[in-house]
Design a protein around this motif. Sequence first.
Motif, PDB file in Angstrom:
ATOM      1  N   ARG A 295      -5.933  30.637 -28.327  1.00 40.72           N
ATOM      2  CA  ARG A 295      -4.714  29.896 -28.613  1.00 40.72           C
ATOM      3  C   ARG A 295      -4.852  29.258 -29.982  1.00 40.72           C
ATOM      4  NH1 ARG A 295      -7.070  25.744 -25.118  1.00 40.72           N
ATOM      5  NH2 ARG A 295      -7.194  23.895 -26.371  1.00 40.72           N
ATOM      6  N   PRO A 296      -3.736  29.099 -30.672  1.00 43.46           N
ATOM      7  CA  PRO A 296      -3.795  28.448 -31.974  1.00 43.46           C
ATOM      8  C   PRO A 296      -4.296  27.016 -31.843  1.00 43.46           C
ATOM      9  CG  PRO A 296      -1.688  29.552 -31.638  1.00 43.46           C
ATOM     10  CD  PRO A 296      -2.419  29.586 -30.331  1.00 43.46           C
TER      11      PRO A 296
ATOM     12  N   LEU B  25       6.003  28.108 -29.579  1.00 43.31           N
ATOM     13  CA  LEU B  25       4.806  28.711 -28.992  1.00 43.31           C
ATOM     14  C   LEU B  25       4.787  30.218 -29.220  1.00 43.31           C
ATOM     15  CD1 LEU B  25       4.659  26.654 -25.707  1.00 43.31           C
ATOM     16  CD2 LEU B  25       2.886  26.711 -27.468  1.00 43.31           C
ATOM     17  N   GLN B  26       5.945  30.842 -29.137  1.00 42.02           N
ATOM     18  CA  GLN B  26       6.028  32.279 -29.380  1.00 42.02           C
ATOM     19  C   GLN B  26       5.731  32.599 -30.848  1.00 42.02           C
ATOM     20  OE1 GLN B  26       9.806  33.956 -28.297  1.00 42.02           O
ATOM     21  NE2 GLN B  26       9.104  36.046 -28.596  1.00 42.02           N
ATOM     22  N   GLU B  27       6.290  31.819 -31.761  1.00 44.30           N
ATOM     23  CA  GLU B  27       6.048  32.035 -33.190  1.00 44.30           C
ATOM     24  C   GLU B  27       4.583  31.841 -33.560  1.00 44.30           C
ATOM     25  OE1 GLU B  27       8.719  29.423 -35.202  1.00 44.30           O
ATOM     26  OE2 GLU B  27      10.495  30.586 -34.627  1.00 44.30           O
TER      27      GLU B  27
ATOM     28  N   VAL C  77       4.108  35.164 -25.183  1.00 41.40           N
ATOM     29  CA  VAL C  77       4.741  36.454 -25.416  1.00 41.40           C
ATOM     30  C   VAL C  77       5.974  36.505 -24.533  1.00 41.40           C
ATOM     31  CG1 VAL C  77       4.466  38.948 -25.196  1.00 41.40           C
ATOM     32  CG2 VAL C  77       2.525  37.536 -25.886  1.00 41.40           C
ATOM     33  N   ARG C  78       7.081  36.905 -25.115  1.00 45.79           N
ATOM     34  CA  ARG C  78       8.306  37.062 -24.327  1.00 45.79           C
ATOM     35  C   ARG C  78       8.399  38.502 -23.872  1.00 45.79           C
ATOM     36  NH1 ARG C  78      14.164  34.419 -25.294  1.00 45.79           N
ATOM     37  NH2 ARG C  78      14.875  34.901 -23.202  1.00 45.79           N
TER      38      ARG C  78
ATOM     39  N   ALA D 291      -0.131  34.393 -24.205  1.00 46.14           N
ATOM     40  CA  ALA D 291      -0.788  35.482 -24.939  1.00 46.14           C
ATOM     41  C   ALA D 291      -2.248  35.528 -24.520  1.00 46.14           C
ATOM     42  CB  ALA D 291      -0.676  35.246 -26.439  1.00 46.14           C
ATOM     43  N   ARG D 292      -2.800  36.673 -24.505  1.00 44.77           N
ATOM     44  CA  ARG D 292      -4.193  36.819 -24.068  1.00 44.77           C
ATOM     45  C   ARG D 292      -5.127  36.931 -25.236  1.00 44.77           C
ATOM     46  NH1 ARG D 292      -3.818  37.097 -18.443  1.00 44.77           N
ATOM     47  NH2 ARG D 292      -1.774  37.794 -17.934  1.00 44.77           N
TER      48      ARG D 292
END
Length: 74
Positions: A4-5, A54-56, A61-62, A73-74
């Motif tokens: 994760r970021p 969060l998606q950006e 992931v959508r 996201a994995r």
Amino acid sequence: MNRRPAHLTEREEQILACIRQSIADSGEDVTTTEIGAAVGLRNKGTVAYHLRNLQERGALVRIGRGGRSYRPAR
């Protein structure tokens, strides 16, 4: 491995935890209304704003256009 970021806000971390918990408990994603209730946000637009961020940032992931369409996201 849980990637994760490093620059997520506390609220974004709460939202990710809510989504992960829902998937672990029931096997499906939560709706924006359910996320809002879980993290203390009343406005679905505010939840949607955080989900877009969060998606950006690559944390979500959508996978569709429905109400239960976000996966970590994995």
